[in-house]
Write a protein that holds these residues in place. Structure first.
Motif, PDB file in Angstrom:
ATOM      1  N   ARG A 151     -13.140  -2.075   0.278  1.00  0.00           N
ATOM      2  CA  ARG A 151     -14.506  -2.174  -0.004  1.00  0.00           C
ATOM      3  C   ARG A 151     -14.917  -3.460   0.191  1.00  0.00           C
ATOM      4  O   ARG A 151     -16.015  -4.084   0.814  1.00  0.00           O
ATOM      5  CB  ARG A 151     -14.795  -1.913  -1.443  1.00  0.00           C
ATOM      6  CG  ARG A 151     -14.689  -0.307  -1.538  1.00  0.00           C
ATOM      7  CD  ARG A 151     -15.148   0.080  -2.966  1.00  0.00           C
ATOM      8  NE  ARG A 151     -16.631  -0.550  -3.043  1.00  0.00           N
ATOM      9  CZ  ARG A 151     -17.587   0.369  -3.208  1.00  0.00           C
ATOM     10  NH1 ARG A 151     -17.571   1.557  -3.261  1.00  0.00           N
ATOM     11  NH2 ARG A 151     -18.639  -0.324  -3.454  1.00  0.00           N
ATOM     12  N   LEU A 175      -7.006   6.812   3.832  1.00  0.00           N
ATOM     13  CA  LEU A 175      -7.190   5.421   3.552  1.00  0.00           C
ATOM     14  C   LEU A 175      -6.592   4.624   4.433  1.00  0.00           C
ATOM     15  O   LEU A 175      -6.956   3.279   4.833  1.00  0.00           O
ATOM     16  CB  LEU A 175      -6.642   5.082   2.113  1.00  0.00           C
ATOM     17  CG  LEU A 175      -7.294   5.420   0.980  1.00  0.00           C
ATOM     18  CD1 LEU A 175      -6.481   5.099  -0.250  1.00  0.00           C
ATOM     19  CD2 LEU A 175      -8.696   4.596   0.901  1.00  0.00           C
ATOM     20  N   THR A 182     -14.290  -0.353  -8.559  1.00  0.00           N
ATOM     21  CA  THR A 182     -12.932   0.454  -8.563  1.00  0.00           C
ATOM     22  C   THR A 182     -12.509   0.701  -9.876  1.00  0.00           C
ATOM     23  O   THR A 182     -12.282   1.846 -10.261  1.00  0.00           O
ATOM     24  CB  THR A 182     -11.675  -0.264  -7.719  1.00  0.00           C
ATOM     25  OG1 THR A 182     -12.161  -0.633  -6.599  1.00  0.00           O
ATOM     26  CG2 THR A 182     -10.683   0.753  -7.381  1.00  0.00           C
ATOM     27  N   LYS A 208       0.676  -1.240  -0.105  1.00  0.00           N
ATOM     28  CA  LYS A 208       0.013  -0.183  -0.008  1.00  0.00           C
ATOM     29  C   LYS A 208       0.948   1.329  -0.080  1.00  0.00           C
ATOM     30  O   LYS A 208       0.447   1.984  -0.745  1.00  0.00           O
ATOM     31  CB  LYS A 208      -0.955  -0.188   1.109  1.00  0.00           C
ATOM     32  CG  LYS A 208      -1.908  -1.194   1.236  1.00  0.00           C
ATOM     33  CD  LYS A 208      -2.509  -1.577   2.672  1.00  0.00           C
ATOM     34  CE  LYS A 208      -3.386  -2.863   2.361  1.00  0.00           C
ATOM     35  NZ  LYS A 208      -3.561  -3.085   4.104  1.00  0.00           N
ATOM     36  N   TRP A 252      -5.913  -1.513  -3.365  1.00  0.00           N
ATOM     37  CA  TRP A 252      -5.921  -1.501  -1.958  1.00  0.00           C
ATOM     38  C   TRP A 252      -7.649  -1.072  -1.622  1.00  0.00           C
ATOM     39  O   TRP A 252      -8.359  -1.365  -0.840  1.00  0.00           O
ATOM     40  CB  TRP A 252      -5.012  -0.358  -1.548  1.00  0.00           C
ATOM     41  CG  TRP A 252      -4.945   0.126  -0.086  1.00  0.00           C
ATOM     42  CD1 TRP A 252      -5.641  -0.413   1.054  1.00  0.00           C
ATOM     43  CD2 TRP A 252      -4.439   1.227   0.307  1.00  0.00           C
ATOM     44  NE1 TRP A 252      -5.322   0.083   2.159  1.00  0.00           N
ATOM     45  CE2 TRP A 252      -4.592   1.324   1.788  1.00  0.00           C
ATOM     46  CE3 TRP A 252      -3.665   2.401  -0.091  1.00  0.00           C
ATOM     47  CZ2 TRP A 252      -4.158   2.438   2.723  1.00  0.00           C
ATOM     48  CZ3 TRP A 252      -3.081   3.400   0.831  1.00  0.00           C
ATOM     49  CH2 TRP A 252      -3.316   3.400   2.080  1.00  0.00           C
ATOM     50  N   ILE A 253      -7.838   0.006  -2.477  1.00  0.00           N
ATOM     51  CA  ILE A 253      -9.306   0.556  -2.474  1.00  0.00           C
ATOM     52  C   ILE A 253     -10.428  -0.616  -2.603  1.00  0.00           C
ATOM     53  O   ILE A 253     -11.315  -0.628  -1.708  1.00  0.00           O
ATOM     54  CB  ILE A 253      -9.569   1.669  -3.363  1.00  0.00           C
ATOM     55  CG1 ILE A 253      -8.686   2.783  -3.066  1.00  0.00           C
ATOM     56  CG2 ILE A 253     -11.090   2.151  -3.387  1.00  0.00           C
ATOM     57  CD1 ILE A 253      -8.931   4.101  -4.154  1.00  0.00           C
TER      58      ILE A 253
END
Lengths: 218, 70
Positions: free
Chosen positions: A206, B56, A80, A7, A201-202
């Motif tokens: 989720r 994040l 995404t 990340k 990562w996103i």
């Protein structure tokens, strides 16, 4: 993927693309001028979008093998990818306005992208309209495989068969110079890899959030 | 003699580069860069990116805590 390193790596790579992308040497081209640097920020949106859709496809194929959780993963990666596509489209429209003269041209790649995004919207609608989880997983997986093939046709194949304003498709020598520029290539690929990592990562955030709320429901 | 030949070779090789430099320059934000204003743009873009990254990471940790509870 466990751990924090990938990340952080994603963020560092994108940070590098901002710093080196704005400071580095670029070819001096008419019309494009400094906007050639948009390549570092606009094009990685599409590369990472295709990466997200590919990961989504892999999970959809696994979902057909009735692997638990694969359907959710496929859907979240596609979401995404859709976000990245939206950002790519908006940034591309601004860039097009000041280099091609219009926000929207009838470029095959632009229209292909629009169709692709509609196809993926239909995927989300379809997936959300089925109640039974097993049926939902199977139906969504089959449709997602179809959507991926359509995406490849609309943004990968058709624009290459006709003239396009985009570089590498039709004849446009003004743009071809930067296709292989050695100053720009490392920054560009760093940005692509960085955005793929951030996109993953996103998506993983989720997926984890959705799995938690699913457990609460059942 | 050898040195003169070498010089000649260098001059010949450098000639096209000089010619290219004499061509009408494409307008770039050179003054803007010389003023150092580009660093302002870079700082602002870096702050936004790092801010989103921090957000994040925080979200990541919060979800991690919830997962541990189960």
């Amino acid at each position: 993927m466990k751990g924090i390193w990938w990340k952080a790596l994603g963020i560092i790579l994108v940070l590098y693309s901002i710093i080196a992308g704005l400071l580095g040497e670029v070819p001096r081209l008419v019309i494009l001028n400094e906007t050639i640097r948009v390549l570092y920020y606009h094009v990685p949106m599409w590369f990472s979008m295709v990466a997200m859709m590919t990961i989504s496809l892999v999970f959809s194929i696994r979902a057909l093998g009735e692997k638990r959780g694969a359907d959710l993963r496929a859907s979240e990666f596609a979401q995404t990818g859709f976000l990245l596509a939206t950002l790519g489209l908006l940034t591309g429209m601004v860039w097009a306005r000041f280099t091609w003269g219009n926000f929207w041209t009838n470029d095959p790649k632009l229209n292909g992208t629009a169709v692709t995004m509609l196809i993926y919207l239909a995927y989300f609608v379809l997936r959300n309209s089925v109640e039974d989880p097993a049926k939902k997983a199977r139906l969504a997986a089959v449709y997602n495989i179809f959507a991926f093939v359509m995406m490849i046709v609309f943004i990968g194949i058709l624009p290459r068969m006709t003239d396009s304003l985009h570089p590498g498709n039709g004849g446009n020598p003004g743009f071809n110079q930067y296709d292989l520029n050695s100053d720009m290539r490392p920054i560009f690929y760093a940005a692509v890899l960085g955005w793929i990592l951030i996109g993953t990562w996103i998506s993983s955030l989720r997926i984890r959030y959705k799995s938690l709320s699913n457990e609460e429901h059942s | 003699m050898k040195n003169i030949l070498k010089l000649l070779l260098v001059a010949l090789l450098a000639a096209p580069v000089k010619l290219a430099a004499q061509m009408p320059a494409v307008e770039m934000a050179d003054t803007f860069r010389q003023d150092g204003k580009i660093y302002v743009v870079i700082s602002i873009m870096a702050i936004i990116l790092l801010g989103i990254a921090a957000y994040l990471f925080a979200l990541d940790r919060k979800i991690g805590k919830l997962e541990k509870k189960d």
